[in-house]
Scaffold this motif. Structure first.
Motif, PDB file in Angstrom:
ATOM      1  N   LEU A 371       0.840  -1.194   0.000  1.00 54.02           N
ATOM      2  CA  LEU A 371       0.000   0.000   0.000  1.00 54.02           C
ATOM      3  C   LEU A 371       0.877   1.246   0.000  1.00 54.02           C
ATOM      4  CD1 LEU A 371      -2.780  -0.980   2.562  1.00 54.02           C
ATOM      5  CD2 LEU A 371      -2.768  -1.278   0.076  1.00 54.02           C
ATOM      6  N   ASP A 372       0.549   2.209  -0.874  1.00 52.96           N
ATOM      7  CA  ASP A 372       1.192   3.508  -0.844  1.00 52.96           C
ATOM      8  C   ASP A 372       0.680   4.307   0.347  1.00 52.96           C
ATOM      9  OD1 ASP A 372       2.864   3.173  -3.003  1.00 52.96           O
ATOM     10  OD2 ASP A 372       1.572   4.203  -4.442  1.00 52.96           O
ATOM     11  N   SER A 373       1.254   5.475   0.544  1.00 53.27           N
ATOM     12  CA  SER A 373       0.847   6.315   1.675  1.00 53.27           C
ATOM     13  C   SER A 373      -0.607   6.764   1.564  1.00 53.27           C
ATOM     14  CB  SER A 373       1.765   7.534   1.770  1.00 53.27           C
ATOM     15  OG  SER A 373       1.697   8.294   0.573  1.00 53.27           O
ATOM     16  N   THR A 374      -1.159   6.687   0.356  1.00 51.20           N
ATOM     17  CA  THR A 374      -2.568   7.045   0.141  1.00 51.20           C
ATOM     18  C   THR A 374      -3.528   5.968   0.628  1.00 51.20           C
ATOM     19  OG1 THR A 374      -2.508   6.048  -2.071  1.00 51.20           O
ATOM     20  CG2 THR A 374      -1.965   8.392  -1.897  1.00 51.20           C
ATOM     21  N   GLY A 375      -2.984   4.797   0.975  1.00 50.70           N
ATOM     22  CA  GLY A 375      -3.829   3.678   1.344  1.00 50.70           C
ATOM     23  C   GLY A 375      -4.231   2.820   0.163  1.00 50.70           C
ATOM     24  N   LYS A 376      -3.860   3.256  -1.049  1.00 51.49           N
ATOM     25  CA  LYS A 376      -4.168   2.490  -2.255  1.00 51.49           C
ATOM     26  C   LYS A 376      -2.985   1.597  -2.610  1.00 51.49           C
ATOM     27  CE  LYS A 376      -7.172   6.099  -4.180  1.00 51.49           C
ATOM     28  NZ  LYS A 376      -7.413   7.003  -5.344  1.00 51.49           N
ATOM     29  N   PRO A 377      -3.253   0.478  -3.296  1.00 50.59           N
ATOM     30  CA  PRO A 377      -2.142  -0.414  -3.684  1.00 50.59           C
ATOM     31  C   PRO A 377      -1.163   0.289  -4.612  1.00 50.59           C
ATOM     32  CG  PRO A 377      -4.255  -1.549  -3.894  1.00 50.59           C
ATOM     33  CD  PRO A 377      -4.564  -0.096  -3.641  1.00 50.59           C
ATOM     34  N   CYS A 378       0.135   0.051  -4.391  1.00 52.43           N
ATOM     35  CA  CYS A 378       1.153   0.581  -5.284  1.00 52.43           C
ATOM     36  C   CYS A 378       0.867   0.112  -6.708  1.00 52.43           C
ATOM     37  CB  CYS A 378       2.531   0.090  -4.836  1.00 52.43           C
ATOM     38  SG  CYS A 378       3.880   0.508  -5.969  1.00 52.43           S
ATOM     39  N   PRO A 379       0.853   1.009  -7.688  1.00 55.29           N
ATOM     40  CA  PRO A 379       0.526   0.602  -9.062  1.00 55.29           C
ATOM     41  C   PRO A 379       1.663  -0.081  -9.800  1.00 55.29           C
ATOM     42  CG  PRO A 379       1.005   2.940  -9.010  1.00 55.29           C
ATOM     43  CD  PRO A 379       1.057   2.468  -7.577  1.00 55.29           C
ATOM     44  N   ASN A 380       2.802  -0.273  -9.129  1.00 51.97           N
ATOM     45  CA  ASN A 380       3.972  -0.824  -9.817  1.00 51.97           C
ATOM     46  C   ASN A 380       4.565  -2.035  -9.081  1.00 51.97           C
ATOM     47  OD1 ASN A 380       5.921  -0.793 -11.937  1.00 51.97           O
ATOM     48  ND2 ASN A 380       7.372   0.238 -10.587  1.00 51.97           N
ATOM     49  N   PRO A 381       3.735  -3.016  -8.714  1.00 49.52           N
ATOM     50  CA  PRO A 381       4.293  -4.235  -8.114  1.00 49.52           C
ATOM     51  C   PRO A 381       4.980  -5.074  -9.184  1.00 49.52           C
ATOM     52  CG  PRO A 381       1.946  -4.504  -8.455  1.00 49.52           C
ATOM     53  CD  PRO A 381       2.274  -3.088  -8.859  1.00 49.52           C
ATOM     54  N   ARG A 382       6.110  -5.682  -8.843  1.00 52.67           N
ATOM     55  CA  ARG A 382       6.925  -6.391  -9.825  1.00 52.67           C
ATOM     56  C   ARG A 382       7.408  -7.733  -9.285  1.00 52.67           C
ATOM     57  NH1 ARG A 382       7.694  -3.835 -15.065  1.00 52.67           N
ATOM     58  NH2 ARG A 382       7.220  -1.631 -14.742  1.00 52.67           N
ATOM     59  N   VAL A 383       7.647  -8.636 -10.211  1.00 54.15           N
ATOM     60  CA  VAL A 383       8.290  -9.909  -9.904  1.00 54.15           C
ATOM     61  C   VAL A 383       9.356 -10.143 -10.973  1.00 54.15           C
ATOM     62  CG1 VAL A 383       8.000 -12.361  -9.435  1.00 54.15           C
ATOM     63  CG2 VAL A 383       6.078 -10.798  -9.048  1.00 54.15           C
ATOM     64  N   VAL A 384      10.568 -10.491 -10.560  1.00 49.80           N
ATOM     65  CA  VAL A 384      11.613 -10.858 -11.510  1.00 49.80           C
ATOM     66  C   VAL A 384      11.494 -12.358 -11.767  1.00 49.80           C
ATOM     67  CG1 VAL A 384      14.066 -10.864 -12.029  1.00 49.80           C
ATOM     68  CG2 VAL A 384      13.103  -9.033 -10.616  1.00 49.80           C
ATOM     69  N   VAL A 385      11.178 -12.710 -13.003  1.00 49.55           N
ATOM     70  CA  VAL A 385      10.950 -14.110 -13.361  1.00 49.55           C
ATOM     71  C   VAL A 385      12.006 -14.547 -14.375  1.00 49.55           C
ATOM     72  CG1 VAL A 385       9.336 -15.785 -14.337  1.00 49.55           C
ATOM     73  CG2 VAL A 385       8.479 -13.871 -12.961  1.00 49.55           C
ATOM     74  N   PRO A 386      12.948 -15.391 -13.991  1.00 45.76           N
ATOM     75  CA  PRO A 386      13.904 -15.909 -14.975  1.00 45.76           C
ATOM     76  C   PRO A 386      13.185 -16.661 -16.095  1.00 45.76           C
ATOM     77  CG  PRO A 386      14.668 -16.331 -12.735  1.00 45.76           C
ATOM     78  CD  PRO A 386      13.252 -15.836 -12.626  1.00 45.76           C
ATOM     79  N   ARG A 387      13.641 -16.475 -17.319  1.00 45.19           N
ATOM     80  CA  ARG A 387      13.021 -17.127 -18.477  1.00 45.19           C
ATOM     81  C   ARG A 387      12.942 -18.642 -18.310  1.00 45.19           C
ATOM     82  NH1 ARG A 387      12.946 -15.264 -23.847  1.00 45.19           N
ATOM     83  NH2 ARG A 387      13.757 -17.291 -24.456  1.00 45.19           N
ATOM     84  N   ARG A 388      13.930 -19.203 -17.639  1.00 43.51           N
ATOM     85  CA  ARG A 388      13.979 -20.667 -17.530  1.00 43.51           C
ATOM     86  C   ARG A 388      12.805 -21.229 -16.740  1.00 43.51           C
ATOM     87  NH1 ARG A 388      18.028 -18.324 -14.763  1.00 43.51           N
ATOM     88  NH2 ARG A 388      17.991 -18.425 -12.478  1.00 43.51           N
ATOM     89  N   LEU A 389      12.102 -20.364 -15.992  1.00 48.70           N
ATOM     90  CA  LEU A 389      10.952 -20.832 -15.223  1.00 48.70           C
ATOM     91  C   LEU A 389       9.649 -20.748 -16.002  1.00 48.70           C
ATOM     92  CD1 LEU A 389      11.688 -19.311 -11.690  1.00 48.70           C
ATOM     93  CD2 LEU A 389      12.540 -21.426 -12.725  1.00 48.70           C
ATOM     94  N   VAL A 390       9.693 -20.149 -17.202  1.00 53.47           N
ATOM     95  CA  VAL A 390       8.480 -19.975 -18.007  1.00 53.47           C
ATOM     96  C   VAL A 390       8.361 -21.152 -18.972  1.00 53.47           C
ATOM     97  CG1 VAL A 390       7.245 -18.473 -19.606  1.00 53.47           C
ATOM     98  CG2 VAL A 390       8.705 -17.474 -17.823  1.00 53.47           C
ATOM     99  N   LYS A 391       7.296 -21.921 -18.828  1.00 46.46           N
ATOM    100  CA  LYS A 391       7.119 -23.087 -19.684  1.00 46.46           C
ATOM    101  C   LYS A 391       6.763 -22.661 -21.108  1.00 46.46           C
ATOM    102  CE  LYS A 391       5.930 -26.646 -16.312  1.00 46.46           C
ATOM    103  NZ  LYS A 391       6.625 -25.988 -15.245  1.00 46.46           N
TER     104      LYS A 391
END
Length: 628
Positions: A371-391
């Motif tokens: 949550l940002d300070s506004t109480g709303k969800p951060c609009p930029n959540p990220r996950v680093v996904v190595p290509r080798r994990l993508v089927k």
């Protein structure tokens, strides 16, 4: 680091350092990211003039580490953070012009500071393991999570695997300088020569440095060598009849690059919601049985290296990264993207999450956004996904059949006319494909970066903002005209590639999200690489949109014609459409004038002149015909 030839100042700094860790495995680097105690929580802090400043928090979760930042501002890339320290050609802000002094003293102070720290040093291949350039990252040991994200994006490699080398790029990380030198702002300084590109990152969000900073390095190398790294995703689409089509999708931020590789969303009854009328709230759904299978080729940085081109008239592309920096703001609950959720929740190796809520030793969930300070969800959540994990990911270079370009469009109605008048699918000649990429317009609600007040005001009042050449201009360190020339040559040389425009968010009065992009992908794949005969096309009312289809049939079902020609929608009409067309034409004219320099390719000048005199689609096609 035997066999590595370093600049003298870096060599001296490392020689003065009491402890340098060179991890031998990713697992070792992952443990370093958890801090000396190995978790479950670890605060990344620095001394700033006697005061302890926290830059990030790392939480050990079952499926990886969750990294969060104390300020909303640090959770997304600042679009005005790039500064150029050298004297090579550039249209970007020079360090000396912004700060009123040369960078050299600050560079020396940066290396002095690093020499007093415990460091982690990792090699990487800028551009990915196969086609990349040997590079180096120097990072404070307590910010090892940053180095972990970098090598997940660029690919794990050891000094022994690379062998003796001279780095083509070096990334330095010095977080407290954000406070001591730059008033709390994110700043990334690029110091280039013809043989070395140094990137100085004065913040710990990896977006402008470990991600886009490496993009800058590749664009710089490409400008010197005459090739491009495109800001694009690409996917192999295999129809139920086993026809294969490679589609490469470009566009400004929010233009649908990530979505091009996503499965089509369906309602609970299996039907596809193409759009909902914003005036009447009437939904328009279509029924589609079996859809095509998707195999991602690239996600964001698409390498168009000369070594993979095959002279067939189609652009050949490969992934410039070994991992993907996936934004998950569109995941809000369980079950929205089952395949991706499985990768995140049950990964084969622990992942790195950013702006995702992390509870010690619990599972980090991709839809639980910080949550940002506004109480709303951060609009930029990220996950680093190595290509080798993508089927199913495609690991070989692929020849592109279709290059599509996505644009965020607002709603357009008779009561509130706007530029949101692009039809569902437009076929354009190469000249227009170049113009759209030259401008790369985007609409509002871009979640990836913060916005300046001028940009926010323009978008709030129905205006547009140009992201610039190829939509990679925000990351380029050179000149706009040089980038424009390279892009034009690339497009003209790929004479067998088809070019398409497709909107997202709205088509006239219909809210469509990304459904139009997904259905266009399905249509193009089912058509295959064959030509579209002239009798199947009709000029769009606005010449900037090229041609529209007489009809669009998918799996035997016709798409409502008003989705192809928004001027025929009852809530839009010709008058509102023409207001939108005038907004577009004026915007293009205002943005294109800057390219008319003596350095511009003569063909590019002709194309821009057609636009400035408001020429017809036939004028564009005369300069660059549609593929036969």
């Amino acid at each position: 680091m035997p066999g590595v030839t370093l600049p003298a100042d870096l060599q001296a700094a490392l020689a003065d350092c009491d402890r340098i860790v060179v991890p031998q495995t990713r697992a070792e680097l992952y443990q370093l990211a958890l801090g000396p105690a190995g978790g479950p929580t670890f605060a990344v802090e620095y001394d700033v003039d006697g005061e302890t400043v926290r830059e990030a928090d790392v939480v050990r979760c079952k499926n990886g580490i969750a990294v969060n930042y104390p300020e909303d501002y640090l959770r997304r890339r600042d679009p005005d953070c790039m500064r150029i320290a050298d004297d090579l050609p550039s249209d970007k802000p020079r360090y000396r012009d912004v700060f009123g002094a040369e960078f050299a003293p600050v560079k020396a102070q940066t290396l002095d500071w690093l020499s007093d720290q415990e460091l982690v040093v990792v090699p990487f291949m800028a551009g990915g393991p196969t086609f990349g350039y040997p590079s180096l990252a120097v990072c404070p040991l307590n910010a090892a999570f940053f180095a972990l994200a970098l090598v997940d994006l660029q690919g794990w490699v050891t000094f022994e695997e690379i062998g003796p080398f001279t780095p083509r790029s070096i990334l330095y990380v010095a977080p407290p300088f954000r406070q001591t030198h730059f008033d709390g702002r994110q700043v990334v300084v690029h110091d280039r020569s013809t043989t070395l590109h140094e990137v100085f990152a004065y913040n710990l969000y990896p977006g402008p440095s470990a991600k886009k900073g490496v993009f800058s390095v590749l664009l710089d190398i490409g400008e010197q060598e005459g090739w491009l790294t495109a800001h694009a995703s690409s996917v192999r689409v295999t129809t139920p009849y086993e026809n294969e089509t490679i589609i490469m999708h470009e566009g400004a931020s929010g233009g649908g690059k990530s979505e091009m590789c996503q499965e089509m969303r369906r309602q609970e009854d299996g039907r596809i919601l193409l759009g909902t009328n914003v005036v009447t709230q009437e939904p328009y759904v279509i029924t589609l049985g079996e859809t095509s299978a998707l195999a991602p080729v690239t996600d964001d940085m698409t390498l168009c290296h000369p070594s993979v081109q095959n002279g067939t008239g189609r652009l050949v592309v490969a992934d410039a990264e070994d991992g993907w920096f996936v934004r998950v703001d569109n995941l809000t609950e369980y079950g929205e993207d089952v395949h991706f959720e499985r990768i995140c929740i049950h990964p084969e190796e622990p992942l790195v999450f950013f702006n995702i809520q992390g509870v010690p030793d619990a599972t980090a969930l991709p839809w639980e956004h910080t949550l940002d300070s506004t109480g709303k969800p951060c609009p930029n959540p990220r996950v680093v996904v190595p290509r080798r994990l993508v089927k199913g990911v495609v690991n070989q270079p692929a020849a592109v059949d279709v290059r599509s370009f996505g644009v965020r469009m607002p709603a357009c109605t008779r009561a509130e006319p706007s530029y949101g008048i692009m039809g569902m699918t437009h076929i354009v000649p190469p000249a227009l494909a170049w113009l759209w990429r030259l401008i790369a317009p985007r609409g509002d609600k871009n979640p990836s970066i913060g916005e300046s007040k001028a940009t926010t005001d323009a978008l709030a009042h129905g205006g547009m903002v140009a992201e610039g050449v190829g939509s990679y201009w925000p990351f380029a360190t050179g000149t706009k005209v040089a980038a424009a020339n390279l892009l034009l040559r690339q497009i003209v040389d790929a004479s067998r590639t088809r070019y398409v425009l497709t909107p997202n968010q709205h088509i006239g009065a219909y809210k469509v999200g990304f459904a139009a992009e997904w259905l266009t992908r399905e249509y193009l794949a089912r058509r295959g690489a064959g030509s579209i005969r002239p009798e199947h096309l009709t000029p769009a009312r606005c010449a900037l949109f090229g041609y529209t289809l007489h009809e669009m049939k998918i799996d035997g079902q016709l798409v409502r014609p008003t989705f192809l020609r928004p001027d025929q929608q009852s809530q839009v009409g010709v008058e509102a459409y023409d207001v939108g067309a005038r907004i577009l034409q004026d915007f293009f004219a205002s943005e294109l004038a800057q390219f008319l320099t003596d350095d511009l390719d003569p063909l590019g000048r002709q194309i821009i002149e057609v636009c400035l005199r408001e020429g017809s689609i036939e004028d564009y096609a005369a300069l660059t015909p549609l593929p036969a």
